[in-house]
Every structure is written in structure tokens, then in C-alpha cells.
Motif scaffolding. Structure first.
Motif, short mmCIF file in Angstrom:
data_model
loop_
_atom_site.label_atom_id
_atom_site.label_comp_id
_atom_site.label_asym_id
_atom_site.label_seq_id
_atom_site.Cartn_x
_atom_site.Cartn_y
_atom_site.Cartn_z
N LYS A 31 15.93 6.88 3.60
CA LYS A 31 14.96 5.89 4.07
C LYS A 31 13.60 6.17 3.44
N ILE A 32 12.87 5.11 3.22
CA ILE A 32 11.51 5.24 2.72
C ILE A 32 10.65 4.18 3.42
N GLN A 33 9.44 4.56 3.77
CA GLN A 33 8.49 3.64 4.39
C GLN A 33 7.55 3.14 3.31
N LEU A 34 7.50 1.83 3.09
CA LEU A 34 6.61 1.23 2.10
C LEU A 34 5.42 0.61 2.80
N ILE A 35 4.23 1.01 2.38
CA ILE A 35 3.00 0.41 2.90
C ILE A 35 2.29 -0.25 1.74
N VAL A 36 2.11 -1.56 1.82
CA VAL A 36 1.42 -2.31 0.77
C VAL A 36 -0.02 -2.51 1.23
N LYS A 37 -0.95 -1.98 0.44
CA LYS A 37 -2.36 -2.14 0.78
C LYS A 37 -2.84 -3.51 0.32
N ALA A 38 -3.65 -4.14 1.14
CA ALA A 38 -4.15 -5.47 0.80
C ALA A 38 -5.29 -5.39 -0.21
N GLU A 39 -6.06 -4.34 -0.18
CA GLU A 39 -7.19 -4.26 -1.09
C GLU A 39 -7.63 -2.82 -1.26
N GLU A 40 -8.28 -2.59 -2.38
CA GLU A 40 -8.89 -1.31 -2.65
C GLU A 40 -10.39 -1.52 -2.67
N GLU A 41 -11.11 -0.51 -2.23
CA GLU A 41 -12.57 -0.64 -2.26
C GLU A 41 -13.18 0.67 -2.73
N ARG A 42 -14.12 0.53 -3.64
CA ARG A 42 -14.87 1.69 -4.13
C ARG A 42 -16.32 1.51 -3.72
N HIS A 43 -16.97 2.64 -3.41
CA HIS A 43 -18.36 2.60 -2.94
C HIS A 43 -19.26 3.33 -3.93
N VAL B 291 17.75 2.75 -8.04
CA VAL B 291 16.33 2.44 -7.92
C VAL B 291 16.17 1.00 -7.47
N LEU B 292 15.28 0.78 -6.56
CA LEU B 292 14.92 -0.57 -6.12
C LEU B 292 13.63 -0.96 -6.82
N HIS B 293 13.65 -2.05 -7.56
CA HIS B 293 12.46 -2.55 -8.25
C HIS B 293 11.95 -3.77 -7.49
N LEU B 294 10.69 -3.76 -7.11
CA LEU B 294 10.08 -4.89 -6.42
C LEU B 294 9.04 -5.52 -7.34
N LYS B 295 9.11 -6.83 -7.50
CA LYS B 295 8.14 -7.55 -8.33
C LYS B 295 7.30 -8.45 -7.44
N ASN B 296 6.08 -8.77 -7.90
CA ASN B 296 5.16 -9.62 -7.14
C ASN B 296 5.04 -9.15 -5.69
N VAL B 297 4.71 -7.90 -5.55
CA VAL B 297 4.65 -7.26 -4.24
C VAL B 297 3.57 -7.90 -3.38
N THR B 298 3.92 -8.24 -2.15
CA THR B 298 2.97 -8.78 -1.18
C THR B 298 3.04 -7.92 0.08
N MET B 299 2.09 -8.16 0.97
CA MET B 299 2.06 -7.38 2.21
C MET B 299 3.31 -7.59 3.05
N SER B 300 3.94 -8.74 2.89
CA SER B 300 5.15 -9.02 3.68
C SER B 300 6.31 -8.08 3.32
N LEU B 301 6.22 -7.40 2.18
CA LEU B 301 7.27 -6.45 1.79
C LEU B 301 7.09 -5.08 2.42
#
Length: 152
Positions: free
Chosen positions: A31-43, A2-12
Motif C-alpha cells: 500500500k502507498i498513500q498518495l498526497i497531491v499538493k494543490a500548490e507550492e509557495e516560496r517566500h 509500476v503505476l504511472h499516473l498522468k495529468n495528476v489532479t487532487m482527486s487522485l
């Protein structure tokens, strides 16, 4: 493995590959594609009567996090243009930044960082009020509330 990532940023964001050697079958890889979202928005949609107090929660369904420990700001928008109304830093008083006469002396930061607009006017109908909470320099959570103003 398992790969553990801490303090995840968009650069990861990107593709990660795990490779390991096995005997007697040779090298295995995944292989796995990681997409880090910058923000969440609720309406949300909020209905209010003319001349009553409009109160909009910052993050309506946010119960586990204490919003007051993060910087936040309230904005109002219409036709793609946004105006900053209030900013709040942790452990500091709110700063009212609204320059327009439309919201001057009508907005107040209330309990749990809810935005209070008193009294709501017909010109507020259809406007979108948004709260932005900055959890990390590259991560924010937003809630946007469209206001509908009704007359009696």
C-alpha cells in the motif's frame, strides 16, 4: 510493477494498493498513500530604497518553465486582505485590476512577468506581493515577497 499516473489532479489523492498472486507463497500486497499538493509557495524578502523602482520576479528560481505560457496574477496583501493588481493570460496583454488609489499608476508588469512598483512608498513596507501561476486547473505555483522599504 509500476503505476504511472498522468495529468495528476487532487482527486487522485488517496491510498493505492497493489495486489498480486505468487506461487507457492500466495497473495502479496503493498500500500502507498498518495498526497497531491494543490500548490507550492516560496517566500522571499526584498529590500528597496524609497523612490527607487521595486522589481519583484514572479518565480525567482524558476528557470526550466516558461511562465508566459500560463495564466498568472499578482496580488498584494496586508492583514489577511488581498487585492488583485495584475492578471495575465497567455498571448494577451496584461489587465491591471487594482482598484485602490494606492497602486494605481504605480504598478507595471515587466520583463518575465516581474512586478514593477515605482516609486515604492513607505506604505509599501511590510506588504506581501504574491505571484500565482496556474499550471493546471487544480495546480498553481506561488511566490510571495515581503517588501521592506528604507529611507536614505
Amino acid at each position: 510493477w509500476v503505476l504511472h499516473l498522468k495529468n495528476v489532479t487532487m482527486s487522485l489523492s488517496g491510498q493505492y494498493k497493489c495486489t498480486f498472486a505468487t506461487y507457492p507463497y500466495g497473495t502479496k500486497a503493498a500500500k502507498i498513500q498518495l498526497i497531491v499538493k494543490a500548490e507550492e509557495e516560496r517566500h522571499y524578502l526584498k529590500k528597496v530604497w524609497l523612490n527607487e523602482t521595486l522589481e519583484i520576479p514572479c518565480l525567482e528560481d524558476m528557470t526550466s518553465e516558461n511562465v508566459s505560457t500560463y495564466p498568472l496574477k499578482w496580488l498584494v496583501g496586508e492583514n489577511g486582505r488581498k487585492e488583485e493588481l495584475v492578471t495575465k493570460e497567455p498571448s494577451c496583454p496584461a489587465v491591471y485590476r487594482n482598484s485602490s488609489t494606492l497602486y494605481r499608476r504605480r504598478v507595471l508588469l515587466g520583463f518575465n512577468n516581474a512586478l514593477k512598483v515605482s516609486p515604492p512608498k513607505i506604505t509599501d513596507d511590510g506588504r506581501v506581493f504574491s505571484c500565482h501561476v496556474l499550471y493546471h486547473p487544480e495546480r498553481a505555483q506561488k511566490s510571495s515577497t515581503t517588501v521592506r522599504v528604507f529611507g536614505k
